[in-house]
Design a protein around this motif. Structure first.
Motif, PDB file in Angstrom:
ATOM      1  N   SER A 173       0.952  -1.345   0.365  1.00 48.05           N
ATOM      2  CA  SER A 173      -0.391   0.371  -0.065  1.00 48.05           C
ATOM      3  C   SER A 173       0.697   1.078  -0.230  1.00 48.05           C
ATOM      4  CB  SER A 173      -0.843  -0.079   0.981  1.00 48.05           C
ATOM      5  OG  SER A 173      -1.818  -0.853   1.132  1.00 48.05           O
ATOM      6  N   ARG A 174       1.877   1.003   0.100  1.00 48.92           N
ATOM      7  CA  ARG A 174       2.653   2.150   0.530  1.00 48.92           C
ATOM      8  C   ARG A 174       3.042   2.576  -0.943  1.00 48.92           C
ATOM      9  NH1 ARG A 174       3.979   6.233   4.566  1.00 48.92           N
ATOM     10  NH2 ARG A 174       5.033   5.085   6.764  1.00 48.92           N
TER      11      ARG A 174
ATOM     12  N   HIS B 257      -1.944   5.174   6.573  1.00 56.03           N
ATOM     13  CA  HIS B 257      -2.572   5.852   7.956  1.00 56.03           C
ATOM     14  C   HIS B 257      -4.085   6.252   8.095  1.00 56.03           C
ATOM     15  CE1 HIS B 257       1.682   7.406   7.853  1.00 56.03           C
ATOM     16  NE2 HIS B 257       1.400   7.708   9.159  1.00 56.03           N
ATOM     17  N   GLY B 258      -4.135   4.696   7.374  1.00 52.76           N
ATOM     18  CA  GLY B 258      -6.123   4.669   6.450  1.00 52.76           C
ATOM     19  C   GLY B 258      -6.648   6.162   6.266  1.00 52.76           C
ATOM     20  N   THR B 259      -5.488   6.510   5.190  1.00 45.79           N
ATOM     21  CA  THR B 259      -6.685   7.430   4.240  1.00 45.79           C
ATOM     22  C   THR B 259      -6.004   7.232   2.674  1.00 45.79           C
ATOM     23  OG1 THR B 259      -5.716   8.870   6.389  1.00 45.79           O
ATOM     24  CG2 THR B 259      -5.580  10.257   3.997  1.00 45.79           C
ATOM     25  N   TYR B 260      -6.519   6.755   1.897  1.00 49.18           N
ATOM     26  CA  TYR B 260      -6.683   7.069   0.644  1.00 49.18           C
ATOM     27  C   TYR B 260      -6.125   7.915   0.237  1.00 49.18           C
ATOM     28  CZ  TYR B 260      -7.726   7.318  -4.176  1.00 49.18           C
ATOM     29  OH  TYR B 260      -7.656   6.729  -5.798  1.00 49.18           O
ATOM     30  N   GLY B 261      -4.998   7.961  -0.664  1.00 46.62           N
ATOM     31  CA  GLY B 261      -4.127   9.261  -0.985  1.00 46.62           C
ATOM     32  C   GLY B 261      -3.339   9.527   0.341  1.00 46.62           C
ATOM     33  N   HIS B 262      -3.058   9.262   1.523  1.00 43.21           N
ATOM     34  CA  HIS B 262      -2.439  10.629   2.582  1.00 43.21           C
ATOM     35  C   HIS B 262      -0.916  11.015   1.487  1.00 43.21           C
ATOM     36  CE1 HIS B 262      -0.012  10.555   6.443  1.00 43.21           C
ATOM     37  NE2 HIS B 262       1.124  10.105   5.513  1.00 43.21           N
TER      38      HIS B 262
ATOM     39  N   HIS C 208       9.493  11.798  -1.143  1.00 40.40           N
ATOM     40  CA  HIS C 208       8.024  11.406  -0.409  1.00 40.40           C
ATOM     41  C   HIS C 208       7.652  12.634   0.202  1.00 40.40           C
ATOM     42  CE1 HIS C 208       5.650  10.404   3.345  1.00 40.40           C
ATOM     43  NE2 HIS C 208       5.056   9.716   1.827  1.00 40.40           N
ATOM     44  N   LEU C 209       6.082  12.911  -0.277  1.00 39.62           N
ATOM     45  CA  LEU C 209       5.886  14.110  -0.390  1.00 39.62           C
ATOM     46  C   LEU C 209       4.007  13.931   0.531  1.00 39.62           C
ATOM     47  CD1 LEU C 209       5.628  15.655  -2.910  1.00 39.62           C
ATOM     48  CD2 LEU C 209       7.008  16.224  -1.621  1.00 39.62           C
ATOM     49  N   ALA C 210       4.291  14.088   2.075  1.00 34.93           N
ATOM     50  CA  ALA C 210       2.863  13.756   2.970  1.00 34.93           C
ATOM     51  C   ALA C 210       1.996  15.082   2.953  1.00 34.93           C
ATOM     52  CB  ALA C 210       3.163  13.282   4.408  1.00 34.93           C
ATOM     53  N   GLY C 211       0.912  14.514   2.755  1.00 40.81           N
ATOM     54  CA  GLY C 211      -0.533  15.682   2.724  1.00 40.81           C
ATOM     55  C   GLY C 211      -0.124  16.261   4.131  1.00 40.81           C
ATOM     56  N   PRO C 212      -0.533  15.699   5.724  1.00 40.69           N
ATOM     57  CA  PRO C 212      -0.398  16.765   6.326  1.00 40.69           C
ATOM     58  C   PRO C 212       0.792  17.476   6.541  1.00 40.69           C
ATOM     59  CG  PRO C 212      -0.828  13.715   6.907  1.00 40.69           C
ATOM     60  CD  PRO C 212      -0.770  14.080   5.681  1.00 40.69           C
ATOM     61  N   GLU C 213       1.971  17.272   5.555  1.00 43.35           N
ATOM     62  CA  GLU C 213       2.938  17.999   6.269  1.00 43.35           C
ATOM     63  C   GLU C 213       2.836  19.560   6.025  1.00 43.35           C
ATOM     64  OE1 GLU C 213       6.701  15.240   4.774  1.00 43.35           O
ATOM     65  OE2 GLU C 213       5.874  16.934   3.232  1.00 43.35           O
ATOM     66  N   ALA C 214       1.537  19.486   4.955  1.00 42.07           N
ATOM     67  CA  ALA C 214       1.118  21.563   4.650  1.00 42.07           C
ATOM     68  C   ALA C 214       0.089  21.518   5.457  1.00 42.07           C
ATOM     69  CB  ALA C 214       0.213  20.925   2.925  1.00 42.07           C
TER      70      ALA C 214
ATOM     71  N   ILE D 241      -4.616  17.910  -3.992  1.00 39.53           N
ATOM     72  CA  ILE D 241      -4.717  17.527  -2.673  1.00 39.53           C
ATOM     73  C   ILE D 241      -5.709  16.955  -1.868  1.00 39.53           C
ATOM     74  CG2 ILE D 241      -2.663  19.271  -2.229  1.00 39.53           C
ATOM     75  CD1 ILE D 241      -5.716  21.334  -1.344  1.00 39.53           C
ATOM     76  N   ARG D 242      -5.712  16.522  -0.768  1.00 44.58           N
ATOM     77  CA  ARG D 242      -6.678  16.601  -0.124  1.00 44.58           C
ATOM     78  C   ARG D 242      -7.039  17.354   1.274  1.00 44.58           C
ATOM     79  NH1 ARG D 242      -9.049   9.747   1.495  1.00 44.58           N
ATOM     80  NH2 ARG D 242     -10.833  10.904   1.381  1.00 44.58           N
ATOM     81  N   ARG D 243      -8.759  17.890   1.258  1.00 39.99           N
ATOM     82  CA  ARG D 243      -9.317  18.590   2.663  1.00 39.99           C
ATOM     83  C   ARG D 243     -10.094  17.893   3.229  1.00 39.99           C
ATOM     84  NH1 ARG D 243      -6.584  23.562   2.405  1.00 39.99           N
ATOM     85  NH2 ARG D 243      -6.306  24.317   0.683  1.00 39.99           N
ATOM     86  N   PRO D 244      -9.583  18.536   4.971  1.00 39.63           N
ATOM     87  CA  PRO D 244     -10.279  16.999   5.590  1.00 39.63           C
ATOM     88  C   PRO D 244     -12.865  18.098   4.948  1.00 39.63           C
ATOM     89  CG  PRO D 244      -8.982  18.478   6.904  1.00 39.63           C
ATOM     90  CD  PRO D 244      -8.857  19.265   5.195  1.00 39.63           C
TER      91      PRO D 244
END
Length: 528
Positions: free
Chosen positions: A447-448, A472-477, A499-505, A525-528
């Motif tokens: 999955s990584r 991390h349980g997130t599609y498109g983490h 590697h770019l992780a969404g939560p870094e932004a 990008i994916r928002r909450p």
């Protein structure tokens, strides 16, 4: 083939006829299965694959009682409840394997009578099976998911991923070696995570056997094949997380019905290269209410840069392909480019000869589809199909010599997961007259980094493949940039260089697709 002797089991001292299954370059495999139980879904698919692959010969079937690995009573009760509600194991038929009509040997029978094979593949694990290592040229192979408790501890402690290993024992009492390993996204329900890991782990064995057949197997240092023990002390935290996750999912469903967009994707434009762009900034392009935009691709034609993307409509639960035009630093949406009434996404657009083609994701049709532009950019006609009966996702073509490499993600499990198997094919081009699978399929597992996240990009003499990080349980983490180190008819290798992780932004939960044209970069990008 083994000759049947009695009702499926050879009695002690009986002569058992073994054929020449390991000759003529075929890999002879003996499989160990749990006595009195059907193989799980992943093992069943693996057995069927081996039975149909001319490179392998299933030489023996060995059955024995499973090695005990029961979880604590409280955990066992929880797993049983979850299994009834949300993790019922599917039945996977194995007609080709069954047609071999292999008699069931005991471990003792095999140790006494079975000629040496290339691999003993322990899918039980059976008591005493370690002794069979001395009957195989390449040892006894065992998946960490074979144990009853595999995947359970990861879910109980809320691990962002579950590590699965394929290990080898070359002799009884020797140290275990790692043949392959992969990380899979941890499902929040423990029973479902256990089932998911078991189904997906079969890919590791399939891939390692393929590498053995091609002479490419390279064992790593020693490792333990046993899973982490499941502890009842983790139950309070697990139950709290599970309740929170169930509540969040219900809330998201209600929000979608009210026209809101929880976990939505939107696009960003910037400048740079695939190795240098910054996903924390850029011009943001957001969809109208009740929709989201994702999977963007850039295409230059006639001095104009076009932007193709998925437009997902919450009210219908379907996506279609939309297109817009880049005007300097501005963007002008032009509306739908392709809408078939089934879900479409990932509009990979490329030029071949004098024509323009699109390969959208059409997993709902269970085939690969290539569309040709008749009135670019909004007029398209179905040009060719391939891989009938196979659900494919995120397909891209990459030119090489007189043909193309075709990269695609395929789902071969009961949970609808396209995120952990990358398959490679050789194709003649968009006509799809010849589509030949790579001998190492699936060439990437886990999955990584398995799922595609954009086109193959050449930069400074090197090839780069964007891929998704779905942990991390997130599609498109997150988003990976993989450098392709080897791409040939007999081998495929890649390594992660970025590697770019969404939560870094700030304000993001994901980043899962990128494309480049010149110095223009588009990503989602994916928002909450």
């Amino acid at each position: 083939m083994l000759a049947r002797n009695g009702p499926g089991t050879s009695p002690a001292g009986a002569d058992v006829a073994f054929g020449d299954a390991g000759t003529a370059g075929r890999i002879a495999v003996a499989v160990v299965l749990p006595a009195g139980a059907a193989p799980d879904a992943g093992a069943a698919r693996l057995l069927e694959t081996l039975a149909c692959d001319a490179r392998f010969a299933l030489a023996a079937r060995i059955e024995g009682p499973r090695t005990p690995s029961a979880p604590p009573p409280l955990v066992a009760g929880l797993l049983a409840l979850e299994a009834r509600v949300a993790a019922r194991p599917p039945h996977v038929p194995t007609p080709s394997f069954d047609a071999l009509d292999l008699p069931a040997l005991t471990v003792e029978d095999a140790l006494r009578d079975m000629p040496e094979v290339d691999v003993v593949l322990d899918l039980a694990p059976a008591e005493g099976a370690e002794a069979l290592a001395r009957r195989a040229r390449h040892g006894l192979w065992r998946l960490s998911t074979a144990a009853d408790t595999a995947g359970v501890a990861d879910a109980l402690r809320g691990a962002p991923e579950s590590r699965v290993r394929l290990c080898r024992l070359t002799a009884p009492g020797a140290a275990w070696e790692t043949l392959a390993d992969a990380a899979y996204d941890t499902k929040f329900l423990a029973a479902r995570n256990r089932m998911f890991q078991r189904e997906k782990a079969a890919q590791l064995a399939e891939h390692a056997l393929a590498r053995l057949a091609e002479g490419l197997l390279a064992p790593a240092p020693s490792a333990d094949a046993s899973p982490e023990p499941a502890s009842a002390t983790a139950l309070p935290g697990y139950l709290a997380r599970t309740a929170g996750e169930v509540g969040r999912r219900l809330s998201d469903k209600l929000a979608e019905r009210r026209g809101r967009r929880p976990g939505r994707f939107c696009l960003r434009l910037t400048r740079g290269s695939i190795l240098e762009f910054d996903h924390r900034q850029g011009q943001e392009l957001d969809a109208p209410a009740g929709r989201y935009w994702a999977d963007p691709f850039l295409f230059e034609d006639g001095g104009t840069t076009w932007l193709f993307y998925e437009e997902y409509v919450y009210a219908t639960g379907l996506g279609h392909i939309a297109v817009g035009r880049l005007d300097g630093d501005g963007f002008t949406p032009l509306g739908p480019a392709l809408d078939t009434g089934t879900h479409l996404s990932f509009p990979f657009v490329f030029r071949h000869g004098g024509d323009i083609f699109m390969v959208p994701e059409t997993g709902a049709t269970h085939r690969l589809e290539v569309w040709r532009a008749t009135d670019f950019p909004t007029g398209w006609t179905l040009h060719a199909t391939a891989l009938e009966g196979t659900a494919c996702a995120d397909t891209v073509f990459h030119p090489d010599g007189d043909g193309y490499w075709l990269f695609t993600n395929i789902c071969r499990d009961s949970l609808g997961d396209f995120c952990s198997e990358l398959h490679l094919f050789r194709a003649d081009g968009p006509d799809l007259k010849t589509v030949t699978p790579h001998p190492l399929n699936p060439v990437v597992v886990g999955s990584r980094n398995a799922r595609g996240a954009g086109r193959i990009t050449a930069l400074n003499g090197r090839l780069y493949r964007p891929s998704q990080d779905n942990s991390h349980g997130t599609y498109g983490h997150g988003l990976n940039i993989m450098e392709i180190e080897t791409l040939s008819a007999t081998d495929y290798r890649e390594r992660r260089v970025r590697h770019l992780a969404g939560p870094e932004a700030p304000g993001l939960i994901g980043c899962h697709h990128v494309d480049v044209a010149g110095d223009r970069v588009v990503y989602d990008i994916r928002r909450p």
